[in-house]
Structure formats: C-alpha cells, structure tokens
Design an enzyme around this catalytic site. Sequence first.
Site, short mmCIF file in Angstrom:
data_model
loop_
_atom_site.label_atom_id
_atom_site.label_comp_id
_atom_site.label_asym_id
_atom_site.label_seq_id
_atom_site.Cartn_x
_atom_site.Cartn_y
_atom_site.Cartn_z
N THR C 28 0.83 -1.20 0.00
CA THR C 28 0.00 0.00 0.00
C THR C 28 0.87 1.25 0.00
O THR C 28 2.07 1.19 0.20
CB THR C 28 -0.88 0.02 1.27
OG1 THR C 28 -0.03 0.01 2.43
CG2 THR C 28 -1.79 -1.19 1.30
N ASP C 29 0.21 2.41 -0.21
CA ASP C 29 0.93 3.67 -0.12
C ASP C 29 0.13 4.66 0.72
O ASP C 29 -0.94 4.32 1.24
CB ASP C 29 1.28 4.21 -1.51
CG ASP C 29 0.07 4.66 -2.30
OD1 ASP C 29 -0.98 4.97 -1.71
OD2 ASP C 29 0.17 4.73 -3.54
N ALA C 30 0.65 5.87 0.84
CA ALA C 30 0.04 6.85 1.73
C ALA C 30 -1.33 7.31 1.26
O ALA C 30 -2.04 8.00 1.98
CB ALA C 30 0.97 8.06 1.89
N GLY C 31 -1.74 6.92 0.07
CA GLY C 31 -3.10 7.16 -0.38
C GLY C 31 -4.08 6.16 0.23
O GLY C 31 -5.29 6.27 0.05
N GLY C 32 -3.53 5.15 0.93
CA GLY C 32 -4.37 4.15 1.59
C GLY C 32 -4.73 2.98 0.70
O GLY C 32 -5.51 2.10 1.08
#
Lengths: 148, 148, 148, 148
Positions: C28-32
């Site tokens: 995952t990334d900081a965009g969720g």
Amino acid sequence: MDATKPMTIQSGKSGIETFSCRIYYEDTDAGGIVYYANYLKYFERARTEWLRKQGVEQRSLQQTFNCLFVVRDVAIQYSKPARLDDVITIYTQVKKLGRASIVFHQQAMLKELALCQAKVTVCAVHAHTLRPTPLSAELYATLQHAGK
Amino acid sequence: MDATKPMTIQSGKSGIETFSCRIYYEDTDAGGIVYYANYLKYFERARTEWLRKQGVEQRSLQQTFNCLFVVRDVAIQYSKPARLDDVITIYTQVKKLGRASIVFHQQAMLKELALCQAKVTVCAVHAHTLRPTPLSAELYATLQHAGK
Amino acid sequence: MDATKPMTIQSGKSGIETFSCRIYYEDTDAGGIVYYANYLKYFERARTEWLRKQGVEQRSLQQTFNCLFVVRDVAIQYSKPARLDDVITIYTQVKKLGRASIVFHQQAMLKELALCQAKVTVCAVHAHTLRPTPLSAELYATLQHAGK
Amino acid sequence: MDATKPMTIQSGKSGIETFSCRIYYEDTDAGGIVYYANYLKYFERARTEWLRKQGVEQRSLQQTFNCLFVVRDVAIQYSKPARLDDVITIYTQVKKLGRASIVFHQQAMLKELALCQAKVTVCAVHAHTLRPTPLSAELYATLQHAGK
C-alpha cells in the site's frame, strides 16, 4: 550466527506460527539472491498473519481502534541467501507481550537451512498522532491468549 | 518500439521536464537488469517532480485540497534494459490537461539509448471517497501554465 | 474501462489460471490503497505460477536453457483500488503463443469487483546477451499444451 | 533510542558521508509513513555512494573482482517516521574495516530530527560461490584511505 544452530523457535513448541512464501523475480537482485531488505517484508507478512490468527486485522485495528503497530527495533542476522523459485518459511513467536509493545522472534528457513533470524519490537501507536498508546484491554487480552 | 526513433519528448521542446535517478541493487533482479515494474516508480517520481515544479506538493494536495492523483491507464513499451550503477533520465511531458485528468508521455533514457516509454493517464479523485473529482480552478490554472 | 464488464478471462473457460495474494502494508501507499506499480508484481507472480504449472521454473529456464522471459509491452487499465488485508485474485490467460513471445491477458479481481486488467507481451531472450531468441522446440511444445 | 541524542556520526567529523533522498508514494504505506523496510534501501544507496566515492562501483566489483558485498547483520532503531515529500539525509560512517568485512554506522535524519539509526555489517563474498573472501589488497588499501 551459527546456521547449524537455529533459534529455539523451530523446536515445535506451541505458540510458533509458520508462514510460507515463494521467491519471485521482484524479490531478487542482480547478485542473484533475495535483496536483504525484503526479509523485513516477509517478517511483517508473518506478523500480520499471526495477528489475523488472533482475530485481529490491521485495517480494523486502524479504523476501529485508531491503532497502528509500528516497528521500533530490529536486530537481524543473515546467514544464507534464498534464490528465485525457493519457497521459504517464516517462524514467528511472541517473546514478550507488553501493554504497548510486542517483542517477536522470527526466523526464515529454506527447508532445514536457516536463512536469517530477527528480534523485532513493535509498538502500538495512535493512528493519527503516532504517539505510543497502550493496547486496549480487549486487544491485550486477545493477544495474551495467543500461543498458549 | 524502434529504439532508434525515440518519442518526440526528447526533442528539446519546452515543457519537457527531466529527472535523473541512479540504479541501485534494490532496482535490479536476478536477471541482472532493472525489474520491469520499477520503471513505473521512476515515472511516478518524475511526475511528482514535475508537479512540484508547478508549486504543487502531493502531500498538500491531499491535505489541503482533499485530492489525490491516481493512475488510470498505462501503456508502456520496453526496448532496452538498465543495469546496476546506471544513471537514467526520465523525460516527462504533459500531452493533455483535462478538468479531472492529465495525460503524460514519459520516456526513460540511458544517455542516447531509449530504454522504455509510456503513456500514462492520471485522474484526480477525492482523497477519501476516491471518486473522480475535477481539479480546483486554482490548481487547473496552475497546471495550465506548466510547459508553456 | 467499464468495471462492470470484466474481460472474458473470467468466463470460466479452460486455460485460465488463478492466483491469489493477500495485500500487506508493503503493498500500500500513503493514499491508503495498493501502489499502482505493484499490480505488475502480482501479474508476474501469476505468470510465473502459470509457467510452473506447465512444469517450467524460471531458475531452470535461466540455467538450463540460457533463457529469460522479459516483458516487452504492458497495457494496463486501473478501475478500482485494493486495500490493506484484501485478498485479490489474478486471472491469467495466454492469448497468443509465438516462437519467441507470449501474449497474456491478466486481470486482478477483488471477489466480483474488477480492479485492473492488462495485456502483457513477454519475449524470450538469451540470458546473457538479452537478445531475442526463439523458444526451444521442447519448451514451445510444452507451452502449446497449456490451456488446452 | 533517544531521538534527542543522535549518534556521533552527525558530529561533522571527517569520514562521514551524506546522501539525500526524497520520499515518494512508493516509499510510504497505508499508515501514511515510510514503510520500515525501506530505510534499509536508503542505507544501501548511501553505502553504495560511499563506495563510489572511493572509486569503486558495485558492478565492476562484481565483474572485475568477482566480489559482492552482502549484509551479514543489521541492528536498527526507529524513532520518528518520515512522510511523503520529505527529503531525508543519510549519514554514513565506517566504524571498522576488516579484511573481509566492513562495519558501518548509518543514520537517517529529517533536518534536525533523527528518524532511525543502524549498525550494518557487510561481508565480502565471492560473486558465484557467495563464500566469504578477503578483499583484494588493492581494494583494501583503497578503502583504508576512505574517511581519513
């Protein structure tokens, strides 16, 4: 580390979870072996599956309890490399359950061959402030039963 | 793709941004070359730097405008591999700026050698619902000036 | 892409392989949501498992046949995001088997929800020179039987 | 670790190399912070650049000297997280140069804020057998001059 003397976590005691994963091209590097940082990924997958086995999913932890587990400390020793197409097994054991932290012993094995082992300390933090926060009584009780 | 005929984005026209990155062990795989998915990372780094050059940071985009850019479509052709220690350059050009989407042409080069090229469509979405959302008038105006 | 009209590779025809994988924090990334480049990893894992099912392992391919499969072309459309803890399924189908290349259709699904789909062209190259090379007659025959 | 007392490697002594890198979406996870394994990537980039500064490239090391550096041991403490768009700096110092191994102290900083620090032991191995091998006299002499 003496690869011929794996950690006690292999000894078949209760409370030791196993998690297997296949090595793909994405896992390897130009040295022909698994890139060293990737074992931390496998160890986290294994901790996540350990948690799931206790009935706790990371996403609900974050959304329901406003809680994240973050890694505070890792000591890892590498002894042998894994390669493309290998299936490795991660052994995971809780060594200490605190009110706001958990210490894990984890080991990656290729059949009988010890690849690497780590002591990993994770802490519970608030999902937004990222400040340390004690586990809820409910969650603590749940995790206390793990491995019994 | 004919590697001897790189895309027009190399032609030195205005509006073409360049971004360079070094290839490390993490980028390579057991084939001895850069793992194919990693070019999408380099292309995103380059788009992020393009955006930063317009004065827009992804984190403030998310926190101030409740806006994320997500990739909707990628068409990528690989012609030559990069290897450990290479320094590659990513050329980035906006081909079309819509009210809720941007189409980029991007190309990875190793000096004069074309490695791969892609057409990438990104869409603006609401940071929480992830539903498509038009760019704010302010942001749209900012991006319209890019590459002029 | 219309997410309500998934590709024909879901239709249950013979020759469609399925491969499942769990989404972990690393994905995952900081965009969720799952980082867009990671789907190319899942697609490669699925192609590797397809190949293994035909009795061919990538490592032996490299060591015995001096052959690597490299990706030449990817066209991928993203429609919906996956998130932490999701289990997604990759559907893989060979659309065209050439003497030195294979065209795959692949699709990532979250239960009934189409996440993304791709057309991926891989080419056989010599492991050292990385020059295109026809598949050995034996390997070609093996792969021809796949999906029949 | 006490984040207010960073390691001595920040003290501006000679022999401390710095390496900066930007945090992109690929580096973060759904917790909104940099994924813990990625710091090992940044630390390796920094060690590679330290080596390059001594005139040694990893690829020539492998091809000319049949030598790889592999990581044997990492002890890392995390104190604060980095986030999207941050620019972090890695400080790298050789603590001990042996005939077949090097011990590094490394620290990641966000301006004045200590993010994490590690002690990393790397060993020289033969590129094909992966067995420990002493550094060539020439290479050893080169590295001995580093940081003087």
